[in-house]
Write a protein that holds these residues in place. Structure first.
Motif: not given
Ligand code: SF4
Length: 281
Positions: A1-25
């Motif tokens: 079975m071929q699996v293809t990930l969409a070119p734009f998928a998952g955490a956007c810039y703002g969400v990733q930034r918030a996650l990184d901020m919390v994990e960093g703290l």
């Protein structure tokens, strides 16, 4: 079975930034409270809670440490309350949301009746309305032309929830124009949602099945799933890899994968691994 990930998928810039901020703290031992769940993703929120991050509904519930403002932003009164309480703050308001807040305030200062195109009750929208009202303007939320308040008169200003579609904004502008109004438009739509929807829709048209990853309480993931289902009837909305074994993938030769803006990369990777494991059975 071929699996293809969409070119734009998952955490956007703002969400990733918030996650990184919390994990960093957390990594440097700071006691962290978030004002509401950091993102609409139960697995991520549980993982953060397990590492000591508290979720509070009100500023007054914070006992100390650092309070995190989510990517959706907060109202000016919540910001003022944080300052009054003398709390340390980590501001993860997405810069695109902050730009929309500034736009709402600017329209209000210009004397406009401010219309916020978006979903009533959504925290980002509540923030935009509050930023407009803070400067003394009348402000209303409109999701469809039917929501335009009766008797509205120029000057009218329009600001948009970042995740709205351009088609929806255009329908509101058209309705205002038909009323003889001359709205000042602040187009504050963020392209992250549109890119995810467009690439998911294109991929869904090409595959036998689609797997859409993200919280069932995430409106952007649910919307992504609805869009995919229109192009590919065999569309499955899953929150994690353990759900893959229960999907009806019999006869599927090509599966597309996409994920909402609140789904981090490791969750996407684990679902793709589960699909490979299912195929290897
Ligand atoms: S969708 Fe856009 S505005 Fe919203 S958090 Fe993500 S990057 Fe920011």
């Amino acid at each position: 079975m071929q699996v293809t990930l969409a070119p734009f998928a998952g955490a956007c810039y703002g969400v990733q930034r918030a996650l990184d901020m919390v994990e960093g703290l957390v990594d440097v031992g700071v006691e962290v409270s978030t004002l509401g769940p950091l993102i609409h993703n139960p697995q991520v929120v549980s993982k953060l809670e397990a590492s000591g991050v508290r979720v509070v509904d009100e500023v007054d519930e914070v006992r100390g440490g650092t309070v995190v403002i989510r990517s959706h932003g907060v109202t000016p009164s919540v910001r003022a309350r944080i300052a009054q309480c003398g709390l340390e703050v980590a501001d993860a308001t997405c810069p695109h949301v902050a730009r929309a807040q500034d736009a709402a305030a600017e329209l209000a200062r210009a004397g406009c009746h401010v219309l916020v195109v978006g979903e009533a009750g959504h925290p980002e929208v509540e923030g935009l309305v509050a930023y407009a009202r803070e400067d003394g303007a009348a402000a209303d939320v409109v999701l469809t032309p039917a929501d335009i308040p009766d008797g509205i008169a120029d000057p009218v200003g329009v600001v948009v929830q970042t995740t709205q579609t351009r088609e929806n904004l255009d329908s509101i502008i058209e309705a205002l124009t038909k009323l003889g109004l001359h709205p000042r438009i602040k187009d504050t739509i963020c392209s992250a949602t549109r890119k995810r929807q467009k690439t998911a829709c294109d991929l869904a048209s090409d595959v036998d099945a689609m797997v859409v990853i993200g919280g069932r309480n995430s409106s952007n993931t649910t919307r992504l799933s609805e869009i995919c289902a229109r192009a590919c009837p065999k569309t499955f909305h899953v929150e994690g890899p353990d759900e893959i074994a229960h999907l009806d993938l019999a006869g599927v030769r090509h599966v597309g994968v996409t994920a909402g803006a609140s789904t981090p990369e490791d969750q996407i990777a684990s679902v793709i691994s589960a699909l490979a494991a299912w195929d290897a059975q």
